[in-house]
Design a protein around this motif. Structure first.
Motif, PDB file in Angstrom:
ATOM      1  N   HIS A  30       0.832  -1.207   0.000  1.00 63.71           N
ATOM      2  CA  HIS A  30       0.000   0.000   0.000  1.00 63.71           C
ATOM      3  C   HIS A  30       0.863   1.252   0.000  1.00 63.71           C
ATOM      4  O   HIS A  30       0.609   2.192  -0.762  1.00 63.71           O
ATOM      5  N   GLU A  31       1.881   1.277   0.835  1.00 62.67           N
ATOM      6  CA  GLU A  31       2.743   2.459   0.945  1.00 62.67           C
ATOM      7  C   GLU A  31       3.494   2.739  -0.356  1.00 62.67           C
ATOM      8  O   GLU A  31       3.772   3.882  -0.683  1.00 62.67           O
ATOM      9  N   LEU A  32       3.820   1.716  -1.102  1.00 62.62           N
ATOM     10  CA  LEU A  32       4.509   1.905  -2.381  1.00 62.62           C
ATOM     11  C   LEU A  32       3.543   2.321  -3.487  1.00 62.62           C
ATOM     12  O   LEU A  32       3.882   3.124  -4.349  1.00 62.62           O
ATOM     13  N   ARG A  33       2.334   1.777  -3.484  1.00 62.80           N
ATOM     14  CA  ARG A  33       1.368   2.079  -4.552  1.00 62.80           C
ATOM     15  C   ARG A  33       0.747   3.454  -4.415  1.00 62.80           C
ATOM     16  O   ARG A  33       0.433   4.095  -5.413  1.00 62.80           O
TER      17      ARG A  33
ATOM     18  N   PRO B 281       1.720   6.628  -3.579  1.00 64.72           N
ATOM     19  CA  PRO B 281       2.270   7.765  -4.323  1.00 64.72           C
ATOM     20  C   PRO B 281       2.300   7.533  -5.836  1.00 64.72           C
ATOM     21  O   PRO B 281       2.171   8.470  -6.619  1.00 64.72           O
ATOM     22  N   LEU B 282       2.433   6.283  -6.247  1.00 66.78           N
ATOM     23  CA  LEU B 282       2.462   5.985  -7.679  1.00 66.78           C
ATOM     24  C   LEU B 282       1.126   6.287  -8.348  1.00 66.78           C
ATOM     25  O   LEU B 282       1.080   6.700  -9.501  1.00 66.78           O
ATOM     26  N   THR B 283       0.035   6.102  -7.616  1.00 65.23           N
ATOM     27  CA  THR B 283      -1.289   6.382  -8.168  1.00 65.23           C
ATOM     28  C   THR B 283      -1.412   7.860  -8.534  1.00 65.23           C
ATOM     29  O   THR B 283      -1.887   8.198  -9.616  1.00 65.23           O
ATOM     30  N   GLY B 284      -0.977   8.740  -7.653  1.00 68.63           N
ATOM     31  CA  GLY B 284      -1.021  10.170  -7.935  1.00 68.63           C
ATOM     32  C   GLY B 284      -0.124  10.560  -9.099  1.00 68.63           C
ATOM     33  O   GLY B 284      -0.521  11.333  -9.973  1.00 68.63           O
ATOM     34  N   MET B 285       1.073   9.997  -9.130  1.00 66.12           N
ATOM     35  CA  MET B 285       1.994  10.317 -10.231  1.00 66.12           C
ATOM     36  C   MET B 285       1.438   9.833 -11.562  1.00 66.12           C
ATOM     37  O   MET B 285       1.567  10.504 -12.583  1.00 66.12           O
ATOM     38  N   ARG B 286       0.811   8.669 -11.550  1.00 69.09           N
ATOM     39  CA  ARG B 286       0.221   8.129 -12.784  1.00 69.09           C
ATOM     40  C   ARG B 286      -0.895   9.046 -13.272  1.00 69.09           C
ATOM     41  O   ARG B 286      -1.044   9.285 -14.466  1.00 69.09           O
ATOM     42  N   GLY B 287      -1.682   9.584 -12.341  1.00 68.57           N
ATOM     43  CA  GLY B 287      -2.759  10.496 -12.726  1.00 68.57           C
ATOM     44  C   GLY B 287      -2.231  11.763 -13.378  1.00 68.57           C
ATOM     45  O   GLY B 287      -2.748  12.218 -14.396  1.00 68.57           O
ATOM     46  N   TYR B 288      -1.184  12.342 -12.789  1.00 73.24           N
ATOM     47  CA  TYR B 288      -0.595  13.551 -13.381  1.00 73.24           C
ATOM     48  C   TYR B 288       0.057  13.243 -14.723  1.00 73.24           C
ATOM     49  O   TYR B 288      -0.007  14.044 -15.655  1.00 73.24           O
ATOM     50  N   ARG B 289       0.683  12.072 -14.826  1.00 72.94           N
ATOM     51  CA  ARG B 289       1.278  11.677 -16.106  1.00 72.94           C
ATOM     52  C   ARG B 289       0.202  11.601 -17.194  1.00 72.94           C
ATOM     53  O   ARG B 289       0.385  12.074 -18.310  1.00 72.94           O
ATOM     54  N   ASP B 290      -0.958  11.032 -16.838  1.00 74.87           N
ATOM     55  CA  ASP B 290      -2.045  10.919 -17.807  1.00 74.87           C
ATOM     56  C   ASP B 290      -2.589  12.290 -18.201  1.00 74.87           C
ATOM     57  O   ASP B 290      -2.918  12.515 -19.361  1.00 74.87           O
ATOM     58  N   LEU B 291      -2.693  13.196 -17.229  1.00 77.11           N
ATOM     59  CA  LEU B 291      -3.144  14.558 -17.548  1.00 77.11           C
ATOM     60  C   LEU B 291      -2.212  15.220 -18.559  1.00 77.11           C
ATOM     61  O   LEU B 291      -2.658  15.858 -19.513  1.00 77.11           O
ATOM     62  N   LEU B 292      -0.920  15.071 -18.333  1.00 80.52           N
ATOM     63  CA  LEU B 292       0.047  15.666 -19.256  1.00 80.52           C
ATOM     64  C   LEU B 292       0.000  14.991 -20.620  1.00 80.52           C
ATOM     65  O   LEU B 292       0.019  15.660 -21.656  1.00 80.52           O
TER      66      LEU B 292
ATOM     67  N   VAL C 289       6.134   1.273 -16.921  1.00 80.20           N
ATOM     68  CA  VAL C 289       4.825   0.678 -16.645  1.00 80.20           C
ATOM     69  C   VAL C 289       4.875   0.063 -15.253  1.00 80.20           C
ATOM     70  O   VAL C 289       5.821  -0.631 -14.902  1.00 80.20           O
ATOM     71  N   VAL C 290       3.865   0.359 -14.474  1.00 83.49           N
ATOM     72  CA  VAL C 290       3.784  -0.181 -13.113  1.00 83.49           C
ATOM     73  C   VAL C 290       2.900  -1.404 -13.128  1.00 83.49           C
ATOM     74  O   VAL C 290       1.775  -1.354 -13.644  1.00 83.49           O
ATOM     75  N   TRP C 291       3.392  -2.490 -12.576  1.00 81.66           N
ATOM     76  CA  TRP C 291       2.608  -3.723 -12.529  1.00 81.66           C
ATOM     77  C   TRP C 291       1.445  -3.557 -11.581  1.00 81.66           C
ATOM     78  O   TRP C 291       1.583  -3.011 -10.491  1.00 81.66           O
ATOM     79  N   GLN C 292       0.283  -4.022 -12.011  1.00 80.88           N
ATOM     80  CA  GLN C 292      -0.905  -3.987 -11.159  1.00 80.88           C
ATOM     81  C   GLN C 292      -1.502  -5.376 -11.097  1.00 80.88           C
ATOM     82  O   GLN C 292      -1.711  -5.997 -12.129  1.00 80.88           O
ATOM     83  N   PRO C 293      -1.752  -5.872  -9.881  1.00 79.78           N
ATOM     84  CA  PRO C 293      -2.325  -7.239  -9.772  1.00 79.78           C
ATOM     85  C   PRO C 293      -3.744  -7.293 -10.285  1.00 79.78           C
ATOM     86  O   PRO C 293      -4.443  -6.367 -10.384  1.00 79.78           O
TER      87      PRO C 293
END
Length: 51
Positions: free
Chosen positions: A11-14, A16-27, A47-51
Motif C-alpha cells: 500500500h505504501e509503495l502504490r 504515491p504511484l497512483t497520484g503520479m500516474r494520474g498527473y502523467r495521464d493529464l500531461l 509501466v507499473v505492474w498492477q495485480p
C-alpha cells in the motif's frame, strides 16, 4: 505476521504511484495544455505492474 506487513508495504509503495500516474495521464492527454517539443520527446514512464 508476514501478510499484514506485505500488505502495508504494498500500500505504501502504490499510494504515491497512483497520484503520479494520474498527473502523467493529464500531461499525456494534454488536458493541462499543450506539451512543448522537449516534453513530447521525453522517454515514457515505466509501466507499473498492477495485480
Amino acid at each position: 505476521m508476514e501478510a499484514p506487513f506485505l500488505r502495508l508495504i504494498s500500500h505504501e509503495l502504490r499510494t504515491p504511484l497512483t497520484g503520479m500516474r494520474g498527473y502523467r495521464d493529464l500531461l499525456a492527454d494534454e488536458r493541462a495544455g499543450p506539451l512543448t517539443d522537449r516534453q513530447r520527446h521525453m522517454p515514457p514512464a515505466p509501466v507499473v505492474w498492477q495485480p
